[in-house]
Each structure stands twice: as C-alpha cells, then as structure tokens.
Design a protein around this motif. Structure first.
Motif, mmCIF file in Angstrom:
data_model
loop_
_atom_site.group_PDB
_atom_site.id
_atom_site.type_symbol
_atom_site.label_atom_id
_atom_site.label_comp_id
_atom_site.label_asym_id
_atom_site.label_seq_id
_atom_site.Cartn_x
_atom_site.Cartn_y
_atom_site.Cartn_z
ATOM 1 N N ALA A 54 62.709 33.294 -22.797
ATOM 2 C CA ALA A 54 64.048 32.720 -22.450
ATOM 3 C C ALA A 54 64.205 33.364 -20.930
ATOM 4 O O ALA A 54 65.103 32.728 -20.042
ATOM 5 C CB ALA A 54 65.289 33.335 -23.161
ATOM 6 N N VAL A 55 63.412 34.239 -20.453
ATOM 7 C CA VAL A 55 63.385 34.597 -19.010
ATOM 8 C C VAL A 55 62.289 33.922 -18.136
ATOM 9 O O VAL A 55 62.385 33.193 -17.047
ATOM 10 C CB VAL A 55 63.154 35.978 -18.643
ATOM 11 N N THR A 56 60.976 33.919 -18.772
ATOM 12 C CA THR A 56 59.722 33.413 -18.231
ATOM 13 C C THR A 56 59.883 31.805 -18.185
ATOM 14 O O THR A 56 58.896 31.128 -17.492
ATOM 15 C CB THR A 56 58.538 33.794 -18.654
ATOM 16 N N ARG A 57 60.705 31.183 -19.304
ATOM 17 C CA ARG A 57 60.539 29.755 -19.289
ATOM 18 C C ARG A 57 62.018 29.165 -19.265
ATOM 19 O O ARG A 57 62.399 28.567 -20.055
ATOM 20 C CB ARG A 57 59.910 29.340 -20.503
ATOM 21 N N GLY A 58 62.861 29.567 -18.522
ATOM 22 C CA GLY A 58 64.361 29.082 -18.523
ATOM 23 C C GLY A 58 64.678 28.360 -17.256
ATOM 24 O O GLY A 58 64.180 28.719 -16.080
ATOM 25 N N TYR A 59 65.407 27.372 -17.487
ATOM 26 C CA TYR A 59 65.816 26.454 -16.383
ATOM 27 C C TYR A 59 67.002 26.085 -16.488
ATOM 28 O O TYR A 59 67.793 25.764 -17.386
ATOM 29 C CB TYR A 59 64.814 25.306 -16.561
ATOM 30 N N PRO A 277 74.186 42.869 -22.583
ATOM 31 C CA PRO A 277 72.998 42.136 -21.827
ATOM 32 C C PRO A 277 73.214 41.598 -20.274
ATOM 33 O O PRO A 277 74.464 41.314 -20.185
ATOM 34 C CB PRO A 277 72.734 40.996 -22.889
ATOM 35 N N ILE A 278 72.259 41.337 -19.719
ATOM 36 C CA ILE A 278 72.575 40.655 -18.378
ATOM 37 C C ILE A 278 71.817 39.435 -18.218
ATOM 38 O O ILE A 278 70.452 39.429 -18.709
ATOM 39 C CB ILE A 278 72.092 41.677 -17.424
ATOM 40 N N ALA A 279 72.140 38.378 -17.592
ATOM 41 C CA ALA A 279 71.365 37.191 -17.338
ATOM 42 C C ALA A 279 71.862 36.554 -16.045
ATOM 43 O O ALA A 279 72.826 36.883 -15.408
ATOM 44 C CB ALA A 279 72.331 35.973 -18.429
ATOM 45 N N VAL A 280 70.592 36.063 -15.523
ATOM 46 C CA VAL A 280 70.513 35.510 -14.035
ATOM 47 C C VAL A 280 70.466 33.879 -14.342
ATOM 48 O O VAL A 280 69.311 33.308 -14.644
ATOM 49 C CB VAL A 280 69.466 36.087 -13.476
ATOM 50 N N THR A 281 71.702 33.511 -14.298
ATOM 51 C CA THR A 281 71.646 31.935 -14.851
ATOM 52 C C THR A 281 71.380 30.767 -13.793
ATOM 53 O O THR A 281 71.527 29.771 -14.142
ATOM 54 C CB THR A 281 73.081 31.618 -15.617
ATOM 55 N N GLU A 282 71.262 31.243 -12.543
ATOM 56 C CA GLU A 282 70.530 30.686 -11.599
ATOM 57 C C GLU A 282 69.830 31.427 -10.640
ATOM 58 O O GLU A 282 70.106 32.543 -10.370
ATOM 59 C CB GLU A 282 71.690 29.752 -10.665
ATOM 60 N N TYR A 283 68.595 31.002 -10.298
ATOM 61 C CA TYR A 283 67.972 31.628 -9.251
ATOM 62 C C TYR A 283 66.924 30.625 -8.435
ATOM 63 O O TYR A 283 66.367 29.810 -9.151
ATOM 64 C CB TYR A 283 67.104 32.910 -9.734
ATOM 65 N N GLY A 315 63.861 43.592 -18.808
ATOM 66 C CA GLY A 315 64.718 43.422 -20.085
ATOM 67 C C GLY A 315 65.937 42.653 -19.724
ATOM 68 O O GLY A 315 66.909 42.696 -20.502
ATOM 69 N N VAL A 316 66.030 41.794 -18.698
ATOM 70 C CA VAL A 316 67.013 40.595 -18.560
ATOM 71 C C VAL A 316 67.243 39.582 -19.811
ATOM 72 O O VAL A 316 66.181 39.470 -20.211
ATOM 73 C CB VAL A 316 67.000 40.040 -17.278
ATOM 74 N N ASP A 317 68.243 39.619 -20.394
ATOM 75 C CA ASP A 317 68.408 38.715 -21.434
ATOM 76 C C ASP A 317 67.904 37.198 -21.233
ATOM 77 O O ASP A 317 67.088 36.764 -22.198
ATOM 78 C CB ASP A 317 69.611 38.647 -21.929
ATOM 79 N N MET A 318 68.341 36.565 -20.192
ATOM 80 C CA MET A 318 67.562 35.168 -19.983
ATOM 81 C C MET A 318 67.857 34.801 -18.595
ATOM 82 O O MET A 318 68.660 35.641 -17.882
ATOM 83 C CB MET A 318 68.657 34.217 -20.875
ATOM 84 N N ALA A 319 66.980 33.969 -18.223
ATOM 85 C CA ALA A 319 67.043 33.641 -16.714
ATOM 86 C C ALA A 319 66.776 32.066 -16.571
ATOM 87 O O ALA A 319 65.952 31.548 -17.295
ATOM 88 C CB ALA A 319 66.193 34.332 -16.043
ATOM 89 N N HIS A 320 67.530 31.324 -15.533
ATOM 90 C CA HIS A 320 67.276 30.048 -15.585
ATOM 91 C C HIS A 320 66.904 29.696 -14.032
ATOM 92 O O HIS A 320 67.963 30.003 -13.107
ATOM 93 C CB HIS A 320 68.476 29.343 -15.785
ATOM 94 N N TYR A 321 65.760 29.176 -13.703
ATOM 95 C CA TYR A 321 65.462 28.723 -12.492
ATOM 96 C C TYR A 321 66.260 27.559 -12.352
ATOM 97 O O TYR A 321 66.530 26.396 -13.251
ATOM 98 C CB TYR A 321 63.971 28.425 -12.322
ATOM 99 N N PHE A 322 66.509 27.303 -10.948
ATOM 100 C CA PHE A 322 67.200 26.178 -10.667
ATOM 101 C C PHE A 322 66.413 25.258 -9.653
ATOM 102 O O PHE A 322 65.953 25.743 -8.669
ATOM 103 C CB PHE A 322 68.392 26.422 -9.602
ATOM 104 N N ALA A 323 65.753 24.227 -10.297
ATOM 105 C CA ALA A 323 66.072 23.418 -11.442
ATOM 106 C C ALA A 323 64.918 23.110 -12.346
ATOM 107 O O ALA A 323 63.894 23.047 -11.317
ATOM 108 C CB ALA A 323 67.172 22.381 -11.246
ATOM 109 N N TYR A 324 65.096 22.335 -13.371
ATOM 110 C CA TYR A 324 64.088 22.090 -14.038
ATOM 111 C C TYR A 324 63.090 20.752 -13.406
ATOM 112 O O TYR A 324 62.177 20.625 -13.232
ATOM 113 C CB TYR A 324 64.367 21.594 -15.517
ATOM 114 N N GLN A 325 64.103 19.823 -12.913
ATOM 115 C CA GLN A 325 63.299 18.639 -12.143
ATOM 116 C C GLN A 325 64.668 17.730 -11.257
ATOM 117 O O GLN A 325 65.719 17.949 -11.797
ATOM 118 C CB GLN A 325 62.969 17.384 -13.475
ATOM 119 N N GLY A 326 64.092 17.225 -10.185
ATOM 120 C CA GLY A 326 64.497 16.215 -9.584
ATOM 121 C C GLY A 326 66.106 16.307 -9.080
ATOM 122 O O GLY A 326 67.120 15.537 -9.437
#
Length: 442
Positions: A54-59, A277-283, A315-326
């Motif tokens: 959920a961190v290494t493959r979050g978008y 928990p901590i989440a980075v919901t955009e990076y 140990g971050v709970d989830m992370a979401h790269y910005f963005a998956y596509q297009g």
C-alpha cells in the motif's frame, strides 16, 4: 494537489520483461578485486518491517484516466492502494452516484485488487449548485459506495484544507473550522459503518505553513482522526537537480516530526495515548502539473522510488504517488501512453516481497535498500550521480543471479530494462536505478 493541465504525446506504451544474464566464465567476483566508488554492505539477517504494498504501489486515481487505452501497460505496475479522486477534484465535484459509477467501471480495468481511499467533499468549490459537502452528504457517499460493491475502509475528509484560505481566497478556513467539519463528517460516516477509518488533514506539503496547520489539527482533533495524512511536494519544478534529489532527506525529517507531534501530550492532548498510523496521500518531487521538470525526468524517477522505499521501510500505513496516469506531466504514463522514469521505477518496486534488511552505502550519492524473502534477496541501488558508479556488494553468503536497471537512455528509447553482469561488483550507469537479485549460496 492543485491546478491541472492535461498534455500528451504520440508514442506506444512500453511492455515486456527481462531475462537473467549469464555470468561471464572465469570473471573475478570479489568486492576487493579493484577500486570501487561505493560499497554496499547488507546484513540479510537483520530484518525490519515487511514491505507494505500500500506504500510501494499506491497511487492517486481519477475518472479522467484512460484505463481503456493504457490498462495493459499499467498492469505491469499493478496498484495495491488507490486514492480517489486524485487531488483537488474532490472539492470541485460531488461524490455522487455518477462519479462512483464511473469509478467502479474504471476499477474493473485496474490490476492488483487495490485497497480504496475515497475523499469526502469539504470545500464549496463550484457555485452553480449547492455543494454536497454536509455531514449527511458524506454519509450518503458511504452508502452509495457500499451499494456499488466498493470496499472502502478509509475515507479522507477533504483535500489540502490549508490551501482553502490561500488559493481559494476563503480566510474563514482555519484549522479550527476544518476540525469542526472533520468531527461532523467523521461522526456521520461512522454512523453508517463503524469500521471506517477517517483520514486527514491531507495538508498540501511539508513546508512550514501546512505543517503548522497539521499540528493545530492534531491538537484539536487528535482524539477523532484515525489516520493522520499529509502530502509531500518539495519543489515547484525549479532549482538544481542536486538540490531536488537532496530534498529526499525531508521525507525522513517530516515523518519524525509528525510522529513526535502525535506522541507529545502537549501537542496532542486529546489523542497522545493512541497509536495513530500515518499516510502520505499525495507525493511527487514537484507539484507543478504543467511543468515537466522533476515530474517526467530521471531525478523524478529516482526521488520517487527512494521516497516510496523510505516511507515503506519506516512503517507508513499507506502512500499514494501523484498520479497513476495522464494528469499533465504527472502520471506514470502520459495521455498517449508514453512511459516516464517513474513508470520504470514502480515496475521495479512491484517485484518487492519480504522484509527490509539492513543495507548501508558508503557513498551518499548511492541510495541503497535490501529486501529478503526466504532464500531470495533483492538489493536496490539508485545512482544519483551524473557519472557511472562502480559499486561493490558486501553480501556474504549470497550469490548474484540477475541485475536489471534503467537509465535515461532506456526511458527515452521506450526500451526494456537493461541487464548487467550478475557479479558482486558492477558499474551502474549515470542516474540509474538497478535491482540485484541474489540467492543464498549453497
């Protein structure tokens, strides 16, 4: 993420795999064989946290993404977690039936059975109709998602509320007001489903102003928030490449600071006894969607991979790269399916399973990580230099089997991953990322 400009180019998407090279017969395979620029020492018996997909493959994900056209290419970077809708779209549009129907349809084209994070609407945004940003609207969104078979455990209350007073010009949006809205919406959604985890405040970055907003939110709402979230955008697509790459140190510093805040009875008087928990919901290395620098180049690819690895290892709970596509110059693929360095980087991260183990590099310009899964060890090497780097691996008891990498030339040619001889001493191309696969020696 604020401001969106959509661009594209006309090139085919990248597909394909990589075979293991055969070591050269009679080649000396010793870290002491010659002078090296860096030495990476791995202790495969000193295990840390398990790799969290959920961190290494979050978008971040949106209904504007062309999954019909590019789903096959994106299947090589399957999502483990998706945040919807990406960026500030959630404060421009209601989370209504039509929006959720489109989302559900696109999800059928996403590989990986991702966990879902959905934003509720907070800011008024558009003025042509009454916005659905009341607590009862958030509760309605939860019910509609459930009716459509969407399994949504995490609901994030709004997006970047620290910017409402800045870019939206509404000075009434203080941390105090946002906390009141957060409490009301959290109560409403949990009345529908008590198992929901509410996430926030999703501040816009790790600079002083958004961090002050987060700290004040924690002080006021530390007893009700379930996952504390923030975004990471260290640049505006300007400055030197070395400074941009060096900003990865802020990832560690900010995470330490947020954790200190959460555990401090003075700064978190209502919730310091809770393990939040901590989440980075955009990076992303830059927030400037309309500027390619640090979004679609090699510094972006290296920084993004390193950020995901650091967040996962700590140990971050989830992370979401910005963005998956297009999404302008954001996205692993552009609107025409052209792969960017971040696409290659996440393809390499997709293969990580097991636990992080200790890996130390003697050269600060070489970032290193190692993951062990039983008798398989993967060592990730990121050369941030603009010159090749000769690296020695100190991995006693493990035998290299395969080395694959990418650099700017591979990305520009939309080629498959390159391979290097499977030895403990290797030369990494300039500005490249490599994964060395090893097996326990018999």
């Amino acid at each position: 993420m604020m401001r969106r400009v959509v661009v594209g180019a006309a090139v085919a998407a990248l597909l394909g795999g990589c075979g293991a090279p055969v070591p050269q017969a009679g080649k000396v395979d010793s870290p002491q064989a010659s002078k090296v620029d860096a030495r990476v020492t791995v202790n495969a018996d000193q295990a840390g946290l398990a790799v969290n997909p959920a961190v290494t493959r979050g978008y971040n994900f949106g209904n504007w993404m062309a999954m019909v056209d590019h789903g096959e290419a994106l299947a090589l970077t399957p999502a483990a977690s998706l945040r919807f809708p990406g960026g500030n779209i959630g404060d421009e549009q209601d989370m209504d039936a039509a929006t959720l129907d489109a989302f559900r349809s696109l999800l059928t084209l996403v590989k990986g059975s991702p966990e879902l994070v959905i934003q509720t609407r907070v800011f008024a945004g558009r003025v042509d109709r009454v916005p659905a940003n009341r607590p009862e609207d958030a509760a309605s969104a939860v019910r509609m998602a459930r009716e459509r078979g969407l399994k949504v455990r995490h609901w994030e209350i709004g997006n970047e509320p620290d910017l409402y007073a800045v870019t939206r010009g509404d000075k009434s949006w203080t941390p105090e007001r946002y906390c009141e809205v957060f409490r009301a919406q959290a109560k409403a959604v949990k009345a529908v489903d008590p198992q929901i985890k509410v996430v926030g405040p999703a501040v816009s970055g790790i600079h002083a102003a958004p961090m002050r907003f987060l700290e004040r939110f924690v002080e006021l709402c530390g007893d009700v928030v379930d996952v504390v979230s923030y975004h990471i955008y260290p640049t505006e697509g300007d400055g030197s490449e070395d400074a941009a790459l060096g900003s990865v140190a802020q990832v560690d510093a900010t995470l330490r600071s947020v954790r200190d805040t959460l555990r401090d009875p003075r700064r978190n008087p209502l919730g310091h006894t809770r393990e939040l928990p901590i989440a980075v919901t955009e990076y992303g290395l830059s927030w400037k969607t309309d500027r390619p620098r640090f979004l679609s180049d090699m510094p972006a690819g290296l920084w993004t991979a390193e950020t995901a690895l650091r967040l996962a290892r700590q140990g971050v709970d989830m992370a979401h790269y910005f963005a998956y596509q297009g999404t302008g110059f954001h996205g692993l693929l552009d609107n025409a399916g052209v792969p960017r360095p971040t696409y290659y980087a996440f393809r390499l991260l997709n293969g990580l399973e097991g636990r992080f183990v200790q890996a130390e590099s003697s050269n600060a310009r070489l970032w290193s990580h190692a993951v062990r899964d039983g008798n398989t060890l993967q060592v990730l090497l990121l050369n941030t230099q603009t010159a090749p780097l000769r690296v020695a691996l100190d991995v006693a008891g493990w035998q290299p089997q395969q080395v694959k990498y990418f650099d700017a030339a591979i990305v520009e040619g939309e080629a498959d991953f390159g391979t290097l001889p499977a030895n403990r001493e290797l030369t990494l191309p300039a500005r490249s990322m490599a994964v060395v696969k090893l097996q326990r020696a018999p």
